[in-house]
Design a protein around this motif. Structure first.
Motif, mmCIF file in Angstrom:
data_model
loop_
_atom_site.group_PDB
_atom_site.id
_atom_site.type_symbol
_atom_site.label_atom_id
_atom_site.label_comp_id
_atom_site.label_asym_id
_atom_site.label_seq_id
_atom_site.Cartn_x
_atom_site.Cartn_y
_atom_site.Cartn_z
ATOM 1 N N MET A 24 -4.613 18.710 6.264
ATOM 2 C CA MET A 24 -5.565 19.202 6.559
ATOM 3 C C MET A 24 -6.090 20.825 5.539
ATOM 4 O O MET A 24 -7.391 21.284 5.863
ATOM 5 C CB MET A 24 -6.222 19.442 7.978
ATOM 6 C CG MET A 24 -5.774 17.733 8.766
ATOM 7 S SD MET A 24 -5.653 17.846 10.749
ATOM 8 C CE MET A 24 -6.832 18.529 10.655
ATOM 9 N N TYR A 25 -5.192 21.115 6.077
ATOM 10 C CA TYR A 25 -5.030 22.511 5.022
ATOM 11 C C TYR A 25 -4.712 22.593 3.833
ATOM 12 O O TYR A 25 -4.320 21.894 3.646
ATOM 13 C CB TYR A 25 -4.608 23.413 6.460
ATOM 14 C CG TYR A 25 -4.859 23.556 7.786
ATOM 15 C CD1 TYR A 25 -5.934 24.190 8.075
ATOM 16 C CD2 TYR A 25 -3.957 22.406 8.613
ATOM 17 C CE1 TYR A 25 -6.603 24.481 9.200
ATOM 18 C CE2 TYR A 25 -4.617 22.426 9.939
ATOM 19 C CZ TYR A 25 -5.582 23.436 10.410
ATOM 20 O OH TYR A 25 -5.790 23.245 11.925
ATOM 21 N N ASP A 26 -4.764 23.829 3.182
ATOM 22 C CA ASP A 26 -4.082 23.979 1.909
ATOM 23 C C ASP A 26 -3.244 24.382 1.507
ATOM 24 O O ASP A 26 -2.881 25.741 2.566
ATOM 25 C CB ASP A 26 -6.030 25.687 1.226
ATOM 26 C CG ASP A 26 -7.000 24.587 0.936
ATOM 27 O OD1 ASP A 26 -6.770 22.740 1.065
ATOM 28 O OD2 ASP A 26 -7.986 25.050 1.337
ATOM 29 N N GLY A 27 -2.806 24.446 0.861
ATOM 30 C CA GLY A 27 -1.033 24.898 0.152
ATOM 31 C C GLY A 27 -0.453 25.513 1.106
ATOM 32 O O GLY A 27 0.438 24.313 1.411
ATOM 33 N N ILE A 28 -0.401 26.440 2.192
ATOM 34 C CA ILE A 28 0.912 26.486 1.897
ATOM 35 C C ILE A 28 1.755 26.414 3.524
ATOM 36 O O ILE A 28 2.536 26.178 4.288
ATOM 37 C CB ILE A 28 2.359 27.985 1.222
ATOM 38 C CG1 ILE A 28 3.759 27.968 2.595
ATOM 39 C CG2 ILE A 28 1.244 28.794 1.967
ATOM 40 C CD1 ILE A 28 3.935 29.280 1.390
ATOM 41 N N VAL A 29 0.479 26.716 4.412
ATOM 42 C CA VAL A 29 -0.445 26.497 5.446
ATOM 43 C C VAL A 29 0.513 24.989 6.329
ATOM 44 O O VAL A 29 1.207 25.016 6.906
ATOM 45 C CB VAL A 29 -1.615 26.949 5.794
ATOM 46 C CG1 VAL A 29 -2.073 26.758 7.173
ATOM 47 C CG2 VAL A 29 -1.908 27.977 5.678
ATOM 48 N N GLN A 30 -0.096 24.075 4.814
ATOM 49 C CA GLN A 30 0.290 22.399 5.932
ATOM 50 C C GLN A 30 2.060 22.176 5.120
ATOM 51 O O GLN A 30 2.160 21.668 6.045
ATOM 52 C CB GLN A 30 -1.331 21.783 4.027
ATOM 53 C CG GLN A 30 -0.554 19.828 4.811
ATOM 54 C CD GLN A 30 -1.252 20.530 6.007
ATOM 55 O OE1 GLN A 30 -1.950 20.295 6.809
ATOM 56 N NE2 GLN A 30 -0.670 19.227 7.133
ATOM 57 N N PRO B 179 2.416 15.976 14.971
ATOM 58 C CA PRO B 179 1.338 16.800 14.337
ATOM 59 C C PRO B 179 0.677 18.127 14.546
ATOM 60 O O PRO B 179 0.737 18.917 14.085
ATOM 61 C CB PRO B 179 0.331 15.880 13.640
ATOM 62 C CG PRO B 179 1.626 14.514 14.025
ATOM 63 C CD PRO B 179 2.174 14.514 14.379
ATOM 64 N N LYS B 180 0.877 17.864 15.764
ATOM 65 C CA LYS B 180 -0.436 18.844 17.219
ATOM 66 C C LYS B 180 0.417 19.987 17.026
ATOM 67 O O LYS B 180 0.141 21.340 17.319
ATOM 68 C CB LYS B 180 -0.980 18.680 17.597
ATOM 69 C CG LYS B 180 -2.290 17.335 17.659
ATOM 70 C CD LYS B 180 -2.938 17.300 18.793
ATOM 71 C CE LYS B 180 -4.300 16.137 18.527
ATOM 72 N NZ LYS B 180 -5.591 16.611 19.210
ATOM 73 N N SER B 181 1.679 20.072 17.288
ATOM 74 C CA SER B 181 3.150 20.804 17.758
ATOM 75 C C SER B 181 3.091 21.443 16.705
ATOM 76 O O SER B 181 3.220 23.057 16.711
ATOM 77 C CB SER B 181 4.210 20.027 18.601
ATOM 78 O OG SER B 181 3.667 19.711 19.316
ATOM 79 N N ALA B 182 3.529 20.876 15.738
ATOM 80 C CA ALA B 182 3.319 21.585 14.419
ATOM 81 C C ALA B 182 2.865 22.397 14.245
ATOM 82 O O ALA B 182 2.687 23.748 13.418
ATOM 83 C CB ALA B 182 4.088 20.800 12.727
ATOM 84 N N GLN B 183 1.359 22.223 13.854
ATOM 85 C CA GLN B 183 0.189 22.836 13.573
ATOM 86 C C GLN B 183 -0.035 23.566 14.863
ATOM 87 O O GLN B 183 0.115 25.549 14.079
ATOM 88 C CB GLN B 183 -1.013 22.176 14.033
ATOM 89 C CG GLN B 183 -2.021 22.911 13.798
ATOM 90 C CD GLN B 183 -3.704 22.683 13.400
ATOM 91 O OE1 GLN B 183 -3.456 20.923 13.920
ATOM 92 N NE2 GLN B 183 -4.460 22.540 14.435
ATOM 93 N N ARG B 184 0.232 24.275 16.408
ATOM 94 C CA ARG B 184 0.611 24.562 16.886
ATOM 95 C C ARG B 184 1.123 26.209 16.784
ATOM 96 O O ARG B 184 1.591 27.105 17.005
ATOM 97 C CB ARG B 184 0.849 24.438 18.676
ATOM 98 C CG ARG B 184 -0.779 24.273 19.477
ATOM 99 C CD ARG B 184 -0.382 23.910 20.863
ATOM 100 N NE ARG B 184 0.507 22.768 20.828
ATOM 101 C CZ ARG B 184 0.439 21.474 21.304
ATOM 102 N NH1 ARG B 184 -1.087 21.111 20.317
ATOM 103 N NH2 ARG B 184 0.898 20.757 21.698
ATOM 104 N N ILE B 185 2.684 25.492 16.158
ATOM 105 C CA ILE B 185 3.896 26.134 15.903
ATOM 106 C C ILE B 185 2.712 27.302 15.339
ATOM 107 O O ILE B 185 3.142 28.572 15.214
ATOM 108 C CB ILE B 185 4.739 26.025 15.613
ATOM 109 C CG1 ILE B 185 5.566 25.489 17.002
ATOM 110 C CG2 ILE B 185 6.585 26.538 15.238
ATOM 111 C CD1 ILE B 185 6.081 24.107 17.146
#
Length: 197
Positions: free
Chosen positions: A1-7, A21-27
């Motif tokens: 969903m996001y580019d590069g290192i963020v994903q 996935p949602k918790s990982a994104q929030r962290i």
């Protein structure tokens, strides 16, 4: 969903147990959006944990020394061993302040589906600990699920040949729970484990 290192960071957090996935994104976004978050300290702690923490040579609990604090404590009752699946179970039991014996961490539970058999657990080490005759009772405190029950059953059969009392933690209704919401297995266990008042 996001580019590069963020994903990549989201994916890495998502590999941790209990983090979807949602918790990982929030962290990930908490780390990115909180200027005061000390990323260097987190990285340092992760590196230190890997380098310094090991498993107790006697019981298998986590420790920074060869023997954990519980195994080193002379006030603990060496005639009583509580067998648990994981090191986090030791912490849960210790919080009750009810048990004053020693522990043995198996490192998991028997699970044929996952390919985990008795040889994959620390059962041989448990039998070695019991060989000298010091231990009088083994409390099996594996989880009350299919794998935990299979492990408890295997251990109880194995230990019946020794002159040791083998017990299992009771399971049943939680304090503050309602009977109408209890499932049949839990209610059945509550009846089996009832005691005289």
């Amino acid at each position: 969903m996001y580019d590069g290192i963020v994903q990549e960071l989201i994916d890495e957090f998502g590999r941790l147990p209990g983090i979807g996935p949602k918790s990982a994104q929030r962290i990930t976004f908490h780390i990115l959006q909180t200027p005061s978050f000390d990323v260097a300290r987190l990285a340092e702690l992760l590196t230190e944990v890997r380098a310094r923490v090991r498993f107790c040579e006697i019981c298998g609990n986590v420790s920074e020394q060869d023997r954990c604090a519980i195994c080193r404590d002379p006030r603990r009752n060496p005639a009583l061993i509580c067998v648990v699946e994981d090191a986090k179970d030791v912490s849960a039991i210790e919080r009750t302040r009810e048990f004053r014996g020693l522990y043995h961490v198996l490192g998991g539970a028997i699970s044929p589906i996952a390919g985990v058999g008795p040889d994959d657990l620390r059962i041989t080490q448990l039998m070695s600990r019991l060989a000298d005759g010091t231990v009088q009772e083994v409390i099996i405190a594996t989880n009350p699920n299919l794998e935990g029950e299979a492990t408890a059953s295997y251990l109880s059969r194995l230990l019946t040949t020794m002159q040791i009392t083998v017990s299992r933690l009771a399971s049943g209704l939680p304090v503050g729970g309602d009977l109408e919401y209890a499932d049949e297995v839990t209610l059945g266990r509550a009846f089996e484990g009832r005691r005289t008042l």
